[in-house]
Scaffold this active site. Structure first.
Site, PDB file in Angstrom:
ATOM      1  N   THR A 150      11.116  -7.316  25.819  1.00  0.00           N
ATOM      2  CA  THR A 150      12.083  -6.218  25.732  1.00  0.00           C
ATOM      3  C   THR A 150      12.142  -5.680  24.309  1.00  0.00           C
ATOM      4  OG1 THR A 150      13.347  -7.147  27.547  1.00  0.00           O
ATOM      5  CG2 THR A 150      14.500  -5.568  26.119  1.00  0.00           C
ATOM      6  N   CYS A 201       5.363 -21.183  -4.367  1.00  0.00           N
ATOM      7  CA  CYS A 201       5.750 -22.527  -4.796  1.00  0.00           C
ATOM      8  C   CYS A 201       6.486 -23.292  -3.719  1.00  0.00           C
ATOM      9  CB  CYS A 201       6.632 -22.442  -6.026  1.00  0.00           C
ATOM     10  SG  CYS A 201       5.833 -23.078  -7.467  1.00  0.00           S
ATOM     11  N   GLN A 217       2.869  -3.322   2.065  1.00  0.00           N
ATOM     12  CA  GLN A 217       3.406  -2.926   0.752  1.00  0.00           C
ATOM     13  C   GLN A 217       3.183  -1.455   0.434  1.00  0.00           C
ATOM     14  OE1 GLN A 217       5.400  -4.555  -1.123  1.00  0.00           O
ATOM     15  NE2 GLN A 217       5.208  -6.619  -0.288  1.00  0.00           N
ATOM     16  N   THR A 230       3.815  -9.926   9.932  1.00  0.00           N
ATOM     17  CA  THR A 230       2.944 -11.060  10.250  1.00  0.00           C
ATOM     18  C   THR A 230       2.416 -10.954  11.676  1.00  0.00           C
ATOM     19  OG1 THR A 230       4.155 -12.483   8.714  1.00  0.00           O
ATOM     20  CG2 THR A 230       2.861 -13.580  10.433  1.00  0.00           C
ATOM     21  N   GLY A 254       9.367  -3.594   8.629  1.00  0.00           N
ATOM     22  CA  GLY A 254      10.601  -2.876   8.350  1.00  0.00           C
ATOM     23  C   GLY A 254      11.300  -3.309   7.069  1.00  0.00           C
ATOM     24  N   HIS A 255      11.380  -4.628   6.849  1.00  0.00           N
ATOM     25  CA  HIS A 255      12.236  -5.089   5.745  1.00  0.00           C
ATOM     26  C   HIS A 255      11.641  -4.829   4.364  1.00  0.00           C
ATOM     27  CE1 HIS A 255      10.435  -9.070   4.483  1.00  0.00           C
ATOM     28  NE2 HIS A 255       9.847  -8.961   5.652  1.00  0.00           N
TER      29      HIS A 255
HETATM   30  C1  LIG Z   1       5.778  -9.204   3.496  1.00  0.00           C
HETATM   31  C2  LIG Z   1       4.345  -9.025   3.806  1.00  0.00           C
HETATM   32  C3  LIG Z   1       3.814  -9.386   5.054  1.00  0.00           C
HETATM   33  C4  LIG Z   1       4.642 -10.074   6.108  1.00  0.00           C
HETATM   34  O1  LIG Z   1       5.603  -9.256   6.706  1.00  0.00           O
HETATM   35  P1  LIG Z   1       6.814  -9.966   7.496  1.00  0.00           P
HETATM   36  O2  LIG Z   1       7.485  -8.848   8.222  1.00  0.00           O
HETATM   37  O3  LIG Z   1       7.672 -10.599   6.469  1.00  0.00           O
HETATM   38  O4  LIG Z   1       6.194 -10.961   8.420  1.00  0.00           O
HETATM   39  C5  LIG Z   1       2.484  -9.166   5.284  1.00  0.00           C
HETATM   40  N1  LIG Z   1       1.689  -8.596   4.351  1.00  0.00           N
HETATM   41  C6  LIG Z   1       2.155  -8.220   3.148  1.00  0.00           C
HETATM   42  C7  LIG Z   1       1.237  -7.579   2.161  1.00  0.00           C
HETATM   43  C8  LIG Z   1       3.495  -8.428   2.831  1.00  0.00           C
HETATM   44  O5  LIG Z   1       3.940  -8.074   1.618  1.00  0.00           O
END
Ligand SMILES: *Cc1c(COP(=O)(O)O)cnc(C)c1O
Length: 400
Positions: A238, A326, A180, A73, A201-202
């Site tokens: 940092t 939702c 993605q 984000t 990263g996640h």
């Molecule tokens: C998950 C996602 C984000 C946001 O990433 P975060 O690290 O959770 O803020 C932005 N764009 C897409 C397409 C995502 O799937």
């Protein structure tokens, strides 16, 4: 019930090797990577190595084209706000109607506050970008084009390199939200027309709270956060050394597992999709099945509520997701389903199953075992099902 996780587009499990790579940076290796003494310098070297690992995954020319952020984000917001500031005399943004809220919500805010004019390019019933409308919106007033590489709800892939070339013709900056796509499809930024790219990263087996923005060398850029000189003055604060090092390890693993995404992971996805289409009447796949992430399927089940399906799946150990955001408690279908013109009766019953390399064949078996029964039960309760036009399923949307 055995837990089955099929919501990898929402987040992924941190790979144990990533955890292991990070651990020393919470303990002995606690130095500030910007310090010149030995405590800092050794962490700085590890950060440098991690930056090169990510550079490799992106096929970038230089490791300093990468700016670490706290999320996907933040990377998206930085790219958009930077472009508006860095391109004087241009105040228009071109984006699509199916972007992630990290892009859409900021664009809507910029529009509302009079800071930008935004073109939201539509998509067809398969989720493909309206190329004619895109070309028409590209003028010398456009500061930035921001289009996602792959859609988080349907997995549909935009022809992002070709779209970037078109943006170059009018001198606009080009940003892609590739959150993605990174780690799932091969990416080579070197020599291409993409100026900026966001990742998180996640979504690729690294932890939450670390992201990155690639900024091509020479591309105009204005920082979002000002303060210290971290990230060559482009993002103050940092460095999140453990997160950066975890993301580096995750990038290395993603390169090693890239082929597996296109083979084993894709085969699991396809087996689930085909079984559902064969066993459950009145359902179809949302999105473009030819240009799609290997790990994602989004299936519309007519005459049922997606939330009800998810609840029953949860009781059977299966975690998936409905496209609809939702969170507000509204039962509105998602903006992606709306943009694709998915009929009302199907948009509400759309479910996303998203895989990763953590999934095994037994996961697919468990869904195939439970889902048809759930649909049968729910439809028995639906007042619309009795009068529904029941027919064989097709791979293409029935409304196209
Ligand atoms: C998950 C996602 C984000 C946001 O990433 P975060 O690290 O959770 O803020 C932005 N764009 C897409 C397409 C995502 O799937």
């Amino acid at each position: 019930m055995r837990p089955v996780y099929l919501d990898n587009n929402a987040t992924t499990r941190v790979d144990p090797a990533v955890v292991e790579a990070m651990l020393p940076f919470f303990t002995e290796q606690f130095g500030n990577p910007s310090s010149i003494h030995s405590f800092g310098a050794s962490v700085g070297q590890s950060v440098k190595k991690a930056r090169q690992q990510l550079q490799q995954l992106l096929g970038a020319e230089h490791d300093h084209e990468i700016i670490y952020t706290a999320s996907g984000t933040e990377a998206d917001n930085t790219a958009i706000l930077s472009a508006l500031e860095a391109m004087p005399g241009r105040d228009e943004i071109v984006t699509s109607a199916v972007e992630h809220p990290a892009v859409l919500a900021l664009c809507q805010h910029l529009e509302k506050t009079g800071r930008a004019k935004v073109h939201y390019i539509g998509v067809d019933s398969l989720g493909r970008l309206d190329l004619e409308a895109y070309r028409a919106a590209l003028t010398d007033k456009v500061a930035l084009v921001t289009l996602m590489w792959a859609n988080n709800e349907t997995g549909t892939i935009f022809p992002i390199e070709a779209l970037a070339e078109l943006a170059k013709e009018v001198g606009a900056l080009f940003h892609t939200d590739a959150v993605q796509a990174v780690g799932k499809v091969p990416i080579v930024l070197k020599g291409g027309a993409i100026d900026m790219l966001s990742l998180s990263g996640h979504k690729l087996h690294a932890p939450k709270g670390i992201g990155a923005l690639y900024v091509k060398r020479g591309a105009r850029f204005k920082p979002l956060l000002r303060g210290g000189h971290q990230e060559r003055g482009r993002r103050a604060g940092t460095e999140n050394a453990p997160g950066i090092i975890g993301l580096g390890k995750a990038a290395e693993l993603a390169i090693a597992h890239m082929a597996e995404e296109q083979t084993r992971v894709k085969e699991l996805r396809d087996r689930l999709e085909n079984a559902i289409l064969q066993r459950v009447p009145n359902c179809f796949v949302n999105g473009d099945i030819r240009e799609r992430l290997p790990n994602t399927t989004n299936i519309a089940f007519e005459y049922v509520e997606g939330e009800a399906i998810l609840l029953h799946l949860t009781r059977n150990g299966v975690a998936a997701s409905s496209g609809s955001a939702c969170t507000s408690g509204s039962l509105e279908p998602s903006h992606v389903m709306k943009a694709m013109n998915v009929p009302f009766t199907a948009a509400h019953g759309s479910i996303r199953f998203s895989f990763s390399r953590d999934n095994v064949p037994e996961d697919v078996d468990q869904v195939i075992e439970t889902l048809p029964k759930i649909l049968e039960k729910l439809r028995e309760l639906s007042p619309f099902w009795a009068g529904a036009n029941k027919g064989p399923n097709e791979f293409k949307p029935v409304y196209a």
